[in-house]
Design a protein around this motif. Structure first.
Motif, PDB file in Angstrom:
ATOM      1  N   GLY A 241       1.875  30.286   4.055  1.00 31.86           N
ATOM      2  CA  GLY A 241       3.333  30.282   4.170  1.00 31.86           C
ATOM      3  C   GLY A 241       3.916  31.527   3.527  1.00 31.86           C
ATOM      4  N   VAL A 242       5.216  31.475   3.307  1.00 28.31           N
ATOM      5  CA  VAL A 242       5.944  32.628   2.763  1.00 28.31           C
ATOM      6  C   VAL A 242       5.275  33.107   1.468  1.00 28.31           C
ATOM      7  CG1 VAL A 242       8.179  33.390   1.847  1.00 28.31           C
ATOM      8  CG2 VAL A 242       8.087  31.789   3.788  1.00 28.31           C
ATOM      9  N   GLY A 243       5.056  34.423   1.398  1.00 27.81           N
ATOM     10  CA  GLY A 243       4.453  35.005   0.196  1.00 27.81           C
ATOM     11  C   GLY A 243       2.935  35.124   0.295  1.00 27.81           C
ATOM     12  N   ASP A 244       2.346  34.459   1.289  1.00 31.66           N
ATOM     13  CA  ASP A 244       0.891  34.524   1.449  1.00 31.66           C
ATOM     14  C   ASP A 244       0.510  35.623   2.435  1.00 31.66           C
ATOM     15  OD1 ASP A 244       0.709  32.288  -0.162  1.00 31.66           O
ATOM     16  OD2 ASP A 244       0.646  30.888   1.540  1.00 31.66           O
ATOM     17  N   GLU A 245      -0.728  36.097   2.308  1.00 29.91           N
ATOM     18  CA  GLU A 245      -1.248  37.070   3.275  1.00 29.91           C
ATOM     19  C   GLU A 245      -2.402  36.446   4.058  1.00 29.91           C
ATOM     20  OE1 GLU A 245      -2.264  40.580   1.029  1.00 29.91           O
ATOM     21  OE2 GLU A 245      -0.155  41.064   0.668  1.00 29.91           O
ATOM     22  N   VAL A 246      -2.397  36.751   5.353  1.00 32.88           N
ATOM     23  CA  VAL A 246      -3.465  36.274   6.235  1.00 32.88           C
ATOM     24  C   VAL A 246      -4.178  37.512   6.756  1.00 32.88           C
ATOM     25  CG1 VAL A 246      -3.986  35.014   8.353  1.00 32.88           C
ATOM     26  CG2 VAL A 246      -2.116  34.242   6.883  1.00 32.88           C
ATOM     27  N   LEU A 247      -5.464  37.581   6.489  1.00 34.97           N
ATOM     28  CA  LEU A 247      -6.245  38.771   6.821  1.00 34.97           C
ATOM     29  C   LEU A 247      -6.881  38.586   8.197  1.00 34.97           C
ATOM     30  CD1 LEU A 247      -6.944  41.327   5.340  1.00 34.97           C
ATOM     31  CD2 LEU A 247      -8.776  40.106   4.171  1.00 34.97           C
ATOM     32  N   VAL A 248      -6.516  39.465   9.129  1.00 35.22           N
ATOM     33  CA  VAL A 248      -7.039  39.326  10.498  1.00 35.22           C
ATOM     34  C   VAL A 248      -7.592  40.670  10.959  1.00 35.22           C
ATOM     35  CG1 VAL A 248      -6.549  38.528  12.839  1.00 35.22           C
ATOM     36  CG2 VAL A 248      -5.091  37.770  10.965  1.00 35.22           C
ATOM     37  N   PRO A 249      -8.877  40.738  11.301  1.00 40.11           N
ATOM     38  CA  PRO A 249      -9.390  41.972  11.884  1.00 40.11           C
ATOM     39  C   PRO A 249      -8.693  42.237  13.231  1.00 40.11           C
ATOM     40  CG  PRO A 249     -11.191  40.539  11.188  1.00 40.11           C
ATOM     41  CD  PRO A 249      -9.943  39.724  11.137  1.00 40.11           C
ATOM     42  N   GLU A 250      -8.325  43.494  13.457  1.00 46.00           N
ATOM     43  CA  GLU A 250      -7.707  43.835  14.751  1.00 46.00           C
ATOM     44  C   GLU A 250      -8.591  44.825  15.485  1.00 46.00           C
ATOM     45  OE1 GLU A 250      -6.533  47.009  15.713  1.00 46.00           O
ATOM     46  OE2 GLU A 250      -7.037  47.901  13.797  1.00 46.00           O
ATOM     47  N   PRO A 251      -8.592  44.862  16.844  1.00 44.86           N
ATOM     48  CA  PRO A 251      -7.698  44.104  17.709  1.00 44.86           C
ATOM     49  C   PRO A 251      -7.877  42.599  17.563  1.00 44.86           C
ATOM     50  CG  PRO A 251      -9.442  45.170  18.987  1.00 44.86           C
ATOM     51  CD  PRO A 251      -9.523  45.706  17.610  1.00 44.86           C
TER      52      PRO A 251
END
Ligand SMILES: Cc1ncc(COP(=O)(O)O)c(C=O)c1O
Length: 397
Positions: A114-124
């Motif tokens: 939620g707000v304030g959190d980071e979600v780490l996603v490899p891109e593409p």
């Protein structure tokens, strides 16, 4: 009237990738014969056993409300399949049935970030992830999957991107759009990162049946990770029924009440006749499912072969999935310009990948979801187009 801030956080995210596809649809509606290779809508007929079971349930009037997190009769065989395939414990209390993998990813994310959190996603990354993250209020943080590395994660970069705010590492294997299939050692490294930094591992495995270079490894198979792992998948691709909206979430028991609360106010459950029909897929391996894998593997090899000598473009055989990526950077055209010019010149629609993330800039995605002869025709037209492009670029060669 004023709309909530959430509407901005989900607007426009990932929608740019569809511009050329929309144009192709308009041209098709206007009577042009267009080879649409820009969308992943399976072309195969679904299994008769699956259809029959669903229709029978409908005729038996299983048309009331289903249990909010899915019927136990379906959750049990899903759990049994995960336990058998991964060697890790899984019971119906670990499984929630949702309306497609998309709903599974979305509602799971709402439960863990939620707000304030980071979600780490490899891109593409798949085009809907950014909006899903936006809806949760969390910040999406990218790490690159570089073409030079076969679009596999740079694990050191992934670790460096973790901050005290990181809550989730979100992976997708086999991967859309690159086809990369994570190796077990890569998954183990990511799992160890999650344990070390107390993170969730959210794994989108919607293409799990289409792994060619190596067997698919589910994140659920990582030992000592069942308290922090959420696997999401569906029948959409494996059984050619995206319209069934039949997906599932496998996660810790403690996640279930939270998903129940979200689904209670989000969907109020799925369709009981779809749940009942889907049971046949988990009770025995349907021959159509196995055939489907062979079809996509054959098509991927064919498309790669046909495009190998395409002028100023690079193609590599995908490790899995339903797509072939074509690197068009050397043509001098951006991916969207390339796709649009190809559409108008040769009536073939492919998907520019720039919207999937900076590492996919200059690539187009070719869906293998058309009959073989159409794919062969599509490949011929792409070669024709790029040959002409090369002649215009270097008239003397
Ligand atoms: C990587 C990925 N995840 C999730 C989805 C959504 O699948 P579903 O139809 O099960 O919602 C798709 C659909 O194309 C996809 O490519």
């Amino acid at each position: 009237m004023r709309y909530a801030a959430l509407t901005n956080r989900v607007a426009g995210k990932g929608s740019d990738v569809w511009k050329v596809h929309m144009e192709a649809n308009h041209m098709a509606a206007a009577g042009h014969e267009i080879l649409i290779l820009s969308i992943a809508n399976p072309d195969q007929a679904p299994s008769p056993a699956l259809l029959d079971a669903t229709i029978a349930a409908l005729r038996d009037r299983h048309t009331g409300y289903a249990a909010i997190i899915g019927e136990r009769e379906l959750r049990e065989p899903i759990a049994a399949r995960y336990a058998a395939r991964t060697g890790q414990p899984c019971t119906f209390e670990n499984v929630v049935v949702v309306q497609g993998a998309q709903a599974g990813l979305f509602f799971s994310l709402l439960c863990i970030a939620g707000v304030g959190d980071e979600v780490l996603v490899p891109e593409p990354m798949y085009a809907t992830y950014e909006a899903a993250c936006g809806a949760s209020g969390a910040t999406l943080v990218h790490t690159p999957l570089r073409p030079e590395g076969g679009f596999h994660p740079d694990l050191a970069a992934l670790e460096r991107a973790i901050t005290p705010r990181t809550r989730v590492i979100w992976i997708n294997t086999p991967h859309n759009p690159t086809g990369a299939v994570l190796r077990r050692d890569e998954l183990e490294f990511i799992g160890a990162l999650c344990r070390k930094h107390d993170l969730w591992l959210l794994s989108d495995e919607v293409y799990e049946e289409f792994a060619y270079a190596r067997p698919h490894t589910s994140a659920w198979s990582l030992p000592d990770m069942q308290d922090r792992t959420i696997v999401v998948s569906s029948l959409s691709k494996s059984h050619a029924v995206p319209g069934f909206r039949l997906g599932w979430v496998v996660g810790p028991k403690e996640l279930l009440p939270h998903l129940w609360n979200i689904l209670n106010c989000g969907t109020f459950g799925g369709s009981p006749f779809v749940h009942e029909g889907a049971q046949v897929v988990f009770e025995k391996e349907l021959p159509e499912g196995l055939e489907m894998r062979a079809i996509y593997q054959r098509r991927a090899a064919m498309m790669t072969r046909e495009l190998r000598d395409t002028r100023h473009c690079q193609v590599s055989q995908p490790e899995g999935g339903m797509f072939v990526l074509l690197d068009v950077r050397d043509t001098g055209l951006g991916a969207e310009d390339f796709a649009r010019a190809l559409l108008h010149a040769e009536h073939v629609s492919v998907l520019p990948c720039d919207g999937f993330g900076p590492s996919a800039v200059g690539h187009v995605r070719i869906s293998l979801t058309a009959p073989d002869e159409k794919l062969e025709e599509g490949a011929r037209r792409i070669v024709k187009f790029t040959t002409r492009l090369a002649a215009e670029k270097h008239p003397s060669r």
